[in-house]
Write a protein that holds these residues in place. Structure first.
Motif, PDB file in Angstrom:
ATOM      1  N   VAL A  85       0.861  -1.190   0.000  1.00 31.52           N
ATOM      2  CA  VAL A  85       0.000   0.000   0.000  1.00 31.52           C
ATOM      3  C   VAL A  85       0.895   1.237   0.000  1.00 31.52           C
ATOM      4  O   VAL A  85       2.013   1.195   0.528  1.00 31.52           O
ATOM      5  CB  VAL A  85      -0.927  -0.016   1.248  1.00 31.52           C
ATOM      6  N   PRO A  86       0.467   2.342  -0.597  1.00 30.76           N
ATOM      7  CA  PRO A  86       1.283   3.553  -0.530  1.00 30.76           C
ATOM      8  C   PRO A  86       1.436   4.041   0.903  1.00 30.76           C
ATOM      9  O   PRO A  86       0.467   4.041   1.673  1.00 30.76           O
ATOM     10  CB  PRO A  86       0.492   4.567  -1.364  1.00 30.76           C
ATOM     11  N   ALA A  87       2.641   4.445   1.250  1.00 26.58           N
ATOM     12  CA  ALA A  87       2.845   5.062   2.562  1.00 26.58           C
ATOM     13  C   ALA A  87       2.156   6.412   2.629  1.00 26.58           C
ATOM     14  O   ALA A  87       1.720   6.858   3.695  1.00 26.58           O
ATOM     15  CB  ALA A  87       4.338   5.214   2.848  1.00 26.58           C
ATOM     16  N   ASN A  88       2.043   7.065   1.477  1.00 28.86           N
ATOM     17  CA  ASN A  88       1.441   8.393   1.382  1.00 28.86           C
ATOM     18  C   ASN A  88      -0.023   8.261   0.996  1.00 28.86           C
ATOM     19  O   ASN A  88      -0.381   8.285  -0.185  1.00 28.86           O
ATOM     20  CB  ASN A  88       2.196   9.219   0.326  1.00 28.86           C
ATOM     21  N   PRO A 106       3.899  -0.588   3.740  1.00 24.59           N
ATOM     22  CA  PRO A 106       3.948   0.733   3.103  1.00 24.59           C
ATOM     23  C   PRO A 106       5.120   0.863   2.136  1.00 24.59           C
ATOM     24  O   PRO A 106       6.238   0.407   2.415  1.00 24.59           O
ATOM     25  CB  PRO A 106       4.118   1.689   4.290  1.00 24.59           C
ATOM     26  N   VAL A 107       4.852   1.496   1.002  1.00 26.41           N
ATOM     27  CA  VAL A 107       5.871   1.749  -0.011  1.00 26.41           C
ATOM     28  C   VAL A 107       5.880   3.245  -0.318  1.00 26.41           C
ATOM     29  O   VAL A 107       4.824   3.870  -0.453  1.00 26.41           O
ATOM     30  CB  VAL A 107       5.605   0.924  -1.285  1.00 26.41           C
ATOM     31  N   ASP A 117       5.352   4.496  -5.864  1.00 27.03           N
ATOM     32  CA  ASP A 117       6.437   4.410  -6.832  1.00 27.03           C
ATOM     33  C   ASP A 117       6.594   2.959  -7.285  1.00 27.03           C
ATOM     34  O   ASP A 117       7.025   2.104  -6.500  1.00 27.03           O
ATOM     35  CB  ASP A 117       7.732   4.904  -6.188  1.00 27.03           C
ATOM     36  N   PRO A 118       6.242   2.634  -8.539  1.00 34.76           N
ATOM     37  CA  PRO A 118       6.347   1.244  -8.990  1.00 34.76           C
ATOM     38  C   PRO A 118       7.759   0.679  -8.857  1.00 34.76           C
ATOM     39  O   PRO A 118       7.928  -0.530  -8.629  1.00 34.76           O
ATOM     40  CB  PRO A 118       5.924   1.310 -10.460  1.00 34.76           C
ATOM     41  N   ALA A 119       8.775   1.539  -8.979  1.00 31.62           N
ATOM     42  CA  ALA A 119      10.154   1.064  -8.881  1.00 31.62           C
ATOM     43  C   ALA A 119      10.468   0.512  -7.492  1.00 31.62           C
ATOM     44  O   ALA A 119      11.390  -0.295  -7.330  1.00 31.62           O
ATOM     45  CB  ALA A 119      11.121   2.194  -9.224  1.00 31.62           C
ATOM     46  N   ARG A 120       9.715   0.924  -6.494  1.00 33.94           N
ATOM     47  CA  ARG A 120       9.952   0.464  -5.120  1.00 33.94           C
ATOM     48  C   ARG A 120       9.068  -0.724  -4.746  1.00 33.94           C
ATOM     49  O   ARG A 120       9.278  -1.340  -3.693  1.00 33.94           O
ATOM     50  CB  ARG A 120       9.701   1.607  -4.134  1.00 33.94           C
ATOM     51  N   ILE A 121       8.057  -1.013  -5.558  1.00 33.62           N
ATOM     52  CA  ILE A 121       7.140  -2.100  -5.220  1.00 33.62           C
ATOM     53  C   ILE A 121       7.844  -3.445  -5.233  1.00 33.62           C
ATOM     54  O   ILE A 121       7.675  -4.268  -4.325  1.00 33.62           O
ATOM     55  CB  ILE A 121       5.933  -2.114  -6.187  1.00 33.62           C
ATOM     56  N   GLU A 122       8.639  -3.665  -6.266  1.00 32.60           N
ATOM     57  CA  GLU A 122       9.289  -4.968  -6.438  1.00 32.60           C
ATOM     58  C   GLU A 122      10.079  -5.374  -5.196  1.00 32.60           C
ATOM     59  O   GLU A 122       9.997  -6.512  -4.729  1.00 32.60           O
ATOM     60  CB  GLU A 122      10.203  -4.941  -7.650  1.00 32.60           C
TER      61      GLU A 122
END
Length: 370
Positions: A85-88, A106-107, A117-122
């Motif tokens: 889930v988004p942190a923001n 949280p991402v 940010d999709p780059a941080r999801i992985e």
């Protein structure tokens, strides 16, 4: 000149006669829960979103929660599974996860779009990850192409939190139709707002829609037969009837919001104010117009003295709330910086051109944020 942040009285006054007629129609019908108005609105909203099913719920939080609950009943999720889930985001995104015995992960957001940010999801995906819940924050679509690619490759479900994104679209696809399911809110301040609380689940999954419809009604499809432990979360007939009226004006209202956002982005010129980005105008419904400033509090005070009402969405991120004390040690600097700098300017379809010009002038003249 006074510029209210949002006047719901003025928003709804434009359609007062139609709204009153809709309420009278329900009163005269004598059927107030799970009736023809709700069925009609569900059909109309599903068609608007471009999906097969819409299931009305009591509010937006329940819409998200009921999807996760249904996936548990269907065997897709179990206690302790993780949801990215988004942190923001607003805390409701987290609450829907934790109230189902699941763990929010949280991402950090992209600081330009404010969205996950999709780059941080992985790197956040672990052995217990089962769901990605992108939030279309402030009305701007998350990067659903990248998110769908990750989810497809890793075998994950996608639940869109579309509570702020009614009408946002990319190409021919609207918010709510990118994932396996989506939750909408019809809180009065939303772009499509009821005159009370309300929400909806939208999906193309026939089985999921059936489960959600039963779970919202005490876990029952047939009266007094309860194969599941459901809840009471039903969009009532009066709210459904009024939403049917307002849905007809949603695209026109969205166009006005986009025009105001364009005027702000072209007109506000101040070195201390960072304007929001929109890579694709149709992908942004502009539920909120959120600027950033290192001098946020001074800017807000200055605008207040100029008669411009503003709000902060949101002052404290979920991982810093007492309700999620177990996440307090997480390092989420981008999220925390955003929450210290963001300020929402007035944007609604009833703002006049003169009011918009006053907001622009007030922002551009702020000495305190220089």
């Amino acid at each position: 000149m006074d510029v209210p942040f949002l006047s719901l009285r003025d928003v709804n006054a434009r359609h007062a006669d139609e709204l009153k007629a809709a309420v009278a129609r329900v009163i005269d019908a004598g059927w107030y829960i799970l009736g023809d108005e709700l069925a009609a609105f569900e059909d109309e909203f599903a068609a608007y979103c471009g999906v097969r099913h819409a299931v009305g719920t009591g509010n937006g939080l329940d819409a998200l929660s009921l999807v996760l609950r249904a996936w548990r009943e269907m065997g897709e999720l179990v206690d302790g599974d993780e949801v990215i889930v988004p942190a923001n985001t607003f805390i409701a995104s987290f609450l829907a996860i934790s109230e189902n015995g699941l763990r929010p992960v949280p991402v950090e957001p992209d600081p330009v779009t404010f969205n996950i940010d999709p780059a941080r999801i992985e790197s956040a995906i672990g052995p217990r990850t089962r769901v990605i819940m992108p939030v279309h924050l402030y009305g701007q679509l998350a990067d659903m192409g990248a998110i769908a690619e990750i989810a497809g490759r890793r075998g994950l479900l996608i639940l869109e939190d579309a509570a702020q994104a009614h009408g946002a679209r990319l190409g021919g696809t609207r918010a709510g139709a990118f994932g396996h399911a989506a939750g909408f809110s019809f809180f009065p301040a939303k772009n499509l707002g009821a005159l009370g609380d309300g929400g909806a689940v939208v999906t193309d999954d026939d089985q999921l829609a059936t489960y959600v419809a039963a779970l919202r009604n005490y876990g029952s499809e047939v009266k007094y037969d309860h194969p599941m432990r459901g809840i009471n979360s039903r969009l009532d007939e009066i709210q459904a009837a009024m939403l049917r009226v307002k849905l007809r004006y949603l695209d026109a209202d969205t166009a006005r919001r986009r025009a105001i956002a364009s005027a702000y982005r072209e007109g506000i010129r101040h070195p201390g104010i960072v304007l929001p980005s929109a890579a694709n105008e149709s992908a942004h419904a502009w539920h909120l117009f959120v600027v950033r400033s290192r001098w946020r509090d001074a800017l807000q005070q200055h605008l207040g003295t100029m008669g411009v009402q503003t709000q902060v969405h949101y002052p404290v991120p979920p991982h810093r709330q007492h309700a999620y004390a177990e996440l307090a040690g997480m390092a989420l600097p981008v999220t925390e910086q955003l929450h210290e700098e963001v300020l929402s300017l007035p944007i609604s379809p009833v703002l006049t051109d003169a009011q918009v010009a006053h907001v622009i002038a007030a922002c551009s003249a702020c000495a305190e944020a220089a």
